[in-house]
Scaffold this motif. Structure first.
Motif, mmCIF file in Angstrom:
data_model
loop_
_atom_site.group_PDB
_atom_site.id
_atom_site.type_symbol
_atom_site.label_atom_id
_atom_site.label_comp_id
_atom_site.label_asym_id
_atom_site.label_seq_id
_atom_site.Cartn_x
_atom_site.Cartn_y
_atom_site.Cartn_z
ATOM 1 N N VAL A 217 -8.048 -3.278 18.119
ATOM 2 C CA VAL A 217 -6.617 -3.563 18.014
ATOM 3 C C VAL A 217 -5.850 -2.576 18.874
ATOM 4 O O VAL A 217 -6.038 -1.355 18.758
ATOM 5 N N VAL A 218 -4.980 -3.112 19.738
ATOM 6 C CA VAL A 218 -4.102 -2.289 20.573
ATOM 7 C C VAL A 218 -2.673 -2.474 20.068
ATOM 8 O O VAL A 218 -2.157 -3.586 20.046
ATOM 9 N N THR A 219 -2.063 -1.375 19.642
ATOM 10 C CA THR A 219 -0.690 -1.416 19.135
ATOM 11 C C THR A 219 0.231 -0.651 20.072
ATOM 12 O O THR A 219 -0.218 0.132 20.922
ATOM 13 N N PHE A 220 1.564 -0.870 19.855
ATOM 14 C CA PHE A 220 2.533 -0.289 20.780
ATOM 15 C C PHE A 220 3.675 0.445 20.088
ATOM 16 O O PHE A 220 4.552 0.962 20.752
ATOM 17 N N HIS A 221 3.707 0.471 18.769
ATOM 18 C CA HIS A 221 4.656 1.347 18.090
ATOM 19 C C HIS A 221 4.121 1.722 16.722
ATOM 20 O O HIS A 221 3.123 1.182 16.248
ATOM 21 N N SER A 222 4.783 2.661 16.086
ATOM 22 C CA SER A 222 4.248 3.314 14.892
ATOM 23 C C SER A 222 4.081 2.359 13.719
ATOM 24 O O SER A 222 3.167 2.531 12.904
ATOM 25 N N LEU A 223 4.936 1.346 13.592
ATOM 26 C CA LEU A 223 4.824 0.425 12.469
ATOM 27 C C LEU A 223 3.518 -0.351 12.534
ATOM 28 O O LEU A 223 2.826 -0.512 11.523
ATOM 29 N N GLU A 224 3.182 -0.848 13.718
ATOM 30 C CA GLU A 224 1.916 -1.569 13.889
ATOM 31 C C GLU A 224 0.731 -0.638 13.661
ATOM 32 O O GLU A 224 -0.223 -0.978 12.941
ATOM 33 N N ASP A 225 0.781 0.530 14.291
ATOM 34 C CA ASP A 225 -0.352 1.451 14.207
ATOM 35 C C ASP A 225 -0.595 1.911 12.782
ATOM 36 O O ASP A 225 -1.743 2.096 12.362
ATOM 37 N N ARG A 226 0.468 2.090 11.997
ATOM 38 C CA ARG A 226 0.308 2.512 10.606
ATOM 39 C C ARG A 226 -0.466 1.471 9.794
ATOM 40 O O ARG A 226 -1.324 1.815 8.978
ATOM 41 N N ILE A 227 -0.179 0.192 10.039
ATOM 42 C CA ILE A 227 -0.887 -0.873 9.333
ATOM 43 C C ILE A 227 -2.354 -0.888 9.715
ATOM 44 O O ILE A 227 -3.236 -0.977 8.853
ATOM 45 N N VAL A 228 -2.641 -0.802 11.006
ATOM 46 C CA VAL A 228 -4.039 -0.824 11.468
ATOM 47 C C VAL A 228 -4.789 0.403 10.955
ATOM 48 O O VAL A 228 -5.935 0.301 10.483
ATOM 49 N N LYS A 229 -4.157 1.553 11.024
ATOM 50 C CA LYS A 229 -4.786 2.788 10.540
ATOM 51 C C LYS A 229 -5.115 2.685 9.054
ATOM 52 O O LYS A 229 -6.215 3.066 8.616
ATOM 53 N N GLN A 230 -4.174 2.162 8.254
ATOM 54 C CA GLN A 230 -4.409 2.019 6.817
ATOM 55 C C GLN A 230 -5.522 1.023 6.526
ATOM 56 O O GLN A 230 -6.356 1.236 5.654
ATOM 57 N N PHE A 231 -5.542 -0.077 7.264
ATOM 58 C CA PHE A 231 -6.593 -1.089 7.073
ATOM 59 C C PHE A 231 -7.972 -0.493 7.331
ATOM 60 O O PHE A 231 -8.893 -0.628 6.517
ATOM 61 N N PHE A 232 -8.129 0.180 8.473
ATOM 62 C CA PHE A 232 -9.429 0.762 8.793
ATOM 63 C C PHE A 232 -9.807 1.881 7.827
ATOM 64 O O PHE A 232 -10.979 2.051 7.483
ATOM 65 N N ALA A 233 -8.811 2.642 7.375
ATOM 66 C CA ALA A 233 -9.107 3.724 6.438
ATOM 67 C C ALA A 233 -9.680 3.184 5.132
ATOM 68 O O ALA A 233 -10.636 3.750 4.577
ATOM 69 N N THR A 234 -9.097 2.106 4.620
ATOM 70 C CA THR A 234 -9.607 1.538 3.361
ATOM 71 C C THR A 234 -10.913 0.804 3.571
ATOM 72 O O THR A 234 -11.823 0.886 2.742
ATOM 73 N N ARG A 235 -11.040 0.106 4.686
ATOM 74 C CA ARG A 235 -12.251 -0.704 4.929
ATOM 75 C C ARG A 235 -13.461 0.158 5.285
ATOM 76 O O ARG A 235 -14.591 -0.279 5.107
ATOM 77 N N THR A 236 -13.241 1.364 5.811
ATOM 78 C CA THR A 236 -14.370 2.244 6.109
ATOM 79 C C THR A 236 -14.655 3.215 4.972
ATOM 80 O O THR A 236 -15.540 4.062 5.079
ATOM 81 N N GLY A 237 -13.882 3.114 3.879
ATOM 82 C CA GLY A 237 -14.135 3.945 2.709
ATOM 83 C C GLY A 237 -13.521 5.319 2.783
ATOM 84 O O GLY A 237 -13.833 6.179 1.947
ATOM 85 N N ARG A 238 -12.631 5.574 3.749
ATOM 86 C CA ARG A 238 -12.038 6.913 3.856
ATOM 87 C C ARG A 238 -10.964 7.141 2.801
ATOM 88 O O ARG A 238 -10.702 8.278 2.421
ATOM 89 N N VAL A 239 -10.280 6.054 2.360
ATOM 90 C CA VAL A 239 -9.291 6.186 1.296
ATOM 91 C C VAL A 239 -9.437 5.014 0.346
ATOM 92 O O VAL A 239 -10.001 3.981 0.677
ATOM 93 N N SER A 240 -8.910 5.171 -0.867
ATOM 94 C CA SER A 240 -8.918 4.104 -1.858
ATOM 95 C C SER A 240 -7.884 3.060 -1.515
ATOM 96 O O SER A 240 -6.884 3.337 -0.847
#
Length: 348
Positions: free
Chosen positions: A249-272
């Motif tokens: 995923v390629v994002t271009f502002h903080s709102l998009e990147d925050r969603i992608v970061k949160q998705f990957f964090a939960t899906r990789t088990g880094r956060v609940s």
């Protein structure tokens, strides 16, 4: 701002007008040299699609775009590539349904380039940019409520929310109030009218962006439900990727990147997956394994060639064999518009 074209000729076809952002990094993260079926969720001018197909003789792509102009412009490439490219009009939030409708169960990779394309920005009639005067439109699909409809029909509170939460404009309330005053006399119908109105309220900082930049961003996101589509696309990709398949995923502002970061964090088990609105749940088996540790940004050389790439961030992960997880209410909330503009005590 995205660049979805391809500036060079290749096996997949001739030259086009634009250079895709982080092309080499996207192809490396997708591991396109292994061969297989990929989804390009934002076809644009076909930059990523061409590079994927060029990378391996057995590569094929299902490309999706919600813009009718992009679909029409891509038909020649479809004819040239025959069965290696399937070009589908639609939204990438429905990419799992698109893949299924084409007769496939899984894919080897999905790439999403979020935001507006250079072709849309550069065409005055589309109304995405204040650099060219044109109708205040901003509709990617060229159907449904336009930006002018939002500006002239939404309440002051809703406009302030859009500019503040989606555009991150600190003076959102003042801009919304001025819009209400102006539209009492006549409708705001063009990009120049809105840009001039905003510029009369917000002073441009030395070497800063145009005062209307954040207002236009917020309005565009609202018109096209861009953050909601991103959330749906991430979940859809999780459904269709085969074990080992890559999501880039390629994002271009903080709102998009925050969603992608949160998705990957939960899906990789880094956060609940829990939030302050929901109790924490039992940790599910990770459905993704991180490929990138933090975002990948363009090099100085790339941003020098293409200034629109300067804010791009790439995140990627590989699908595991674990079952897809349930939709996350906490993630969906990041895409929704909080109703706070009409509450007292906030300073905007």
């Amino acid at each position: 701002m995205t660049e979805r074209g391809d500036g060079q000729a290749g096996a997949a076809g001739g030259p086009s007008r634009h250079v895709p952002v982080l092309l080499g990094e996207v192809c490396a993260a997708l591991d396109v040299k292994r061969g297989g079926l990929f989804v390009d969720g934002t076809f644009g001018a076909g930059g990523y699609t061409r590079a994927i197909i060029d990378a391996h003789p057995k590569n094929s792509v299902i490309a999706i775009d919600r813009d009718p102009n992009a679909i029409a412009a891509g038909e020649a490439l479809v004819a040239r590539l025959k069965r290696r490219l399937i070009l589908v009009p639609g939204r990438f939030g429905d990419l799992d349904a698109v893949v299924s409708a084409q007769g496939f169960d899984t894919v080897e990779g999905v790439v999403l380039d979020i935001g507006v394309s250079s072709m849309q920005l550069d065409e005055a009639a589309r109304g995405f940019s204040f650099r060219h005067d044109g109708p205040l439109d901003m509709r990617m699909e060229q159907s449904g409520p336009s930006a002018a409809d939002f500006v002239n029909d939404a309440s002051e509170a809703e406009l302030a929310d859009i500019f503040y939460h989606y555009g991150e404009e600190r003076r959102a309330r003042a801009v919304a109030r001025s819009i209400i005053e102006v539209r009492r006399r006549s409708r705001i119908e063009t990009t120049r009218q809105l840009a001039d109105l905003v510029a009369s309220i917000i002073r441009q900082e030395p070497n800063g962006v145009h005062p209307a930049t954040r207002v236009f961003q917020g309005l565009r996101i609202a018109v096209n439900d861009e953050l909601g589509e991103l959330v749906r696309a991430l979940h859809a990709a999780e459904q269709v990727l085969s074990p080992g398949g890559r999501l880039v995923v390629v994002t271009f502002h903080s709102l998009e990147d925050r969603i992608v970061k949160q998705f990957f964090a939960t899906r990789t088990g880094r956060v609940s997956a829990g939030s302050r609105h929901m109790p924490s749940v039992a940790q599910a088996e990770p459905s993704f394994e991180a490929i990138t540790r933090g975002p990948i940004a363009p090099t100085d050389q790339e941003t020098a060639r293409n200034p629109r790439a300067r804010s791009a961030k790439l995140r990627a992960a590989a699908r595991t064999s674990a079952p897809a997880q349930e939709h996350m209410d906490a993630l969906t909330m990041l895409a929704e518009l909080p109703r706070t503009a009409d509450k007292r005590g906030g300073q905007r």
